[in-house]
Design a protein around this motif. Sequence first.
Motif, short mmCIF file in Angstrom:
data_model
loop_
_atom_site.label_atom_id
_atom_site.label_comp_id
_atom_site.label_asym_id
_atom_site.label_seq_id
_atom_site.Cartn_x
_atom_site.Cartn_y
_atom_site.Cartn_z
N SER A 5 7.59 -8.13 6.95
CA SER A 5 6.74 -7.11 6.36
C SER A 5 5.71 -6.54 7.32
O SER A 5 4.92 -5.72 6.94
CB SER A 5 6.02 -7.71 5.15
OG SER A 5 5.17 -8.75 5.59
N ARG A 59 1.13 -6.89 1.02
CA ARG A 59 2.36 -6.79 0.23
C ARG A 59 2.14 -7.28 -1.20
O ARG A 59 2.61 -6.68 -2.16
CB ARG A 59 3.49 -7.57 0.89
CG ARG A 59 4.82 -7.47 0.15
CD ARG A 59 5.93 -8.18 0.89
NE ARG A 59 6.30 -7.52 2.11
CZ ARG A 59 7.20 -6.53 2.19
NH1 ARG A 59 7.79 -6.10 1.11
NH2 ARG A 59 7.49 -6.00 3.35
N SER A 60 1.37 -8.35 -1.36
CA SER A 60 1.13 -8.94 -2.69
C SER A 60 0.32 -8.02 -3.60
O SER A 60 0.31 -8.22 -4.81
CB SER A 60 0.42 -10.28 -2.55
OG SER A 60 -0.85 -10.10 -1.95
N ARG A 62 0.52 -4.48 -3.40
CA ARG A 62 1.11 -3.14 -3.48
C ARG A 62 1.50 -2.82 -4.91
O ARG A 62 1.76 -3.71 -5.72
CB ARG A 62 2.30 -3.03 -2.54
CG ARG A 62 1.83 -3.09 -1.10
CD ARG A 62 2.92 -2.88 -0.11
NE ARG A 62 2.37 -3.14 1.23
CZ ARG A 62 3.09 -3.44 2.27
NH1 ARG A 62 4.39 -3.52 2.17
NH2 ARG A 62 2.51 -3.66 3.42
N SER A 63 1.50 -1.56 -5.25
CA SER A 63 1.80 -1.05 -6.60
C SER A 63 0.71 -1.41 -7.60
O SER A 63 0.92 -1.31 -8.80
CB SER A 63 3.16 -1.55 -7.10
OG SER A 63 4.18 -1.12 -6.24
N ALA A 64 -0.47 -1.81 -7.11
CA ALA A 64 -1.59 -2.12 -8.00
C ALA A 64 -2.69 -1.06 -7.91
O ALA A 64 -3.74 -1.22 -8.48
CB ALA A 64 -2.17 -3.50 -7.65
N GLY A 65 -2.43 0.02 -7.16
CA GLY A 65 -3.40 1.10 -7.05
C GLY A 65 -4.48 0.90 -6.00
O GLY A 65 -5.42 1.69 -5.93
N SER A 68 -4.62 3.83 -3.48
CA SER A 68 -5.16 5.03 -4.14
C SER A 68 -6.67 4.92 -4.30
O SER A 68 -7.40 5.90 -4.08
CB SER A 68 -4.51 5.23 -5.51
OG SER A 68 -3.16 5.59 -5.36
N TRP A 94 2.76 11.40 -0.64
CA TRP A 94 1.74 10.55 -1.24
C TRP A 94 0.34 11.03 -0.85
O TRP A 94 -0.54 11.17 -1.70
CB TRP A 94 1.95 9.09 -0.82
CG TRP A 94 1.02 8.14 -1.52
CD1 TRP A 94 1.16 7.63 -2.77
CD2 TRP A 94 -0.19 7.59 -1.01
NE1 TRP A 94 0.11 6.79 -3.07
CE2 TRP A 94 -0.75 6.76 -2.00
CE3 TRP A 94 -0.88 7.72 0.21
CZ2 TRP A 94 -1.93 6.06 -1.83
CZ3 TRP A 94 -2.07 7.03 0.37
CH2 TRP A 94 -2.57 6.21 -0.63
#
Length: 125
Positions: A5, A59-60, A62-65, A68, A94
Amino acid sequence: MASGSRQTCPGRRRRPWQDPPGARRRDRPHLVGYLRQLEDRVTEAAPARARIGRVCVARSARSAGVASQLMQAAVASAGAREQVLDAQAHLEHWYARFGFTAASDVFLEGDIPHVTMVRPAPGIG
């Protein structure tokens, strides 16, 4: 991109910077995200600009905002200055969500395709 990663970029090394304010959460005592802000120098051809130098998220997380939230804070902190960043080319759309537009052709940085993107100063453009 190296196996696993982690990215490798020739000529770069890790630096022991302190964590930026708000980087650690009580429920996650380790660093989960980082955004580096720099200041481009004033020249005869260009005024001072706020530069975003690196955005990374564990990595742990990611996709948690997290990214952003970091970008929203960076945009808010720019004040009346134009902002610039060199985005990995596959993330161009993005960064467009935050008002950045492509300002260069694709170029390689550390064997990774990038594109320079600019967000105009408020009230300009």
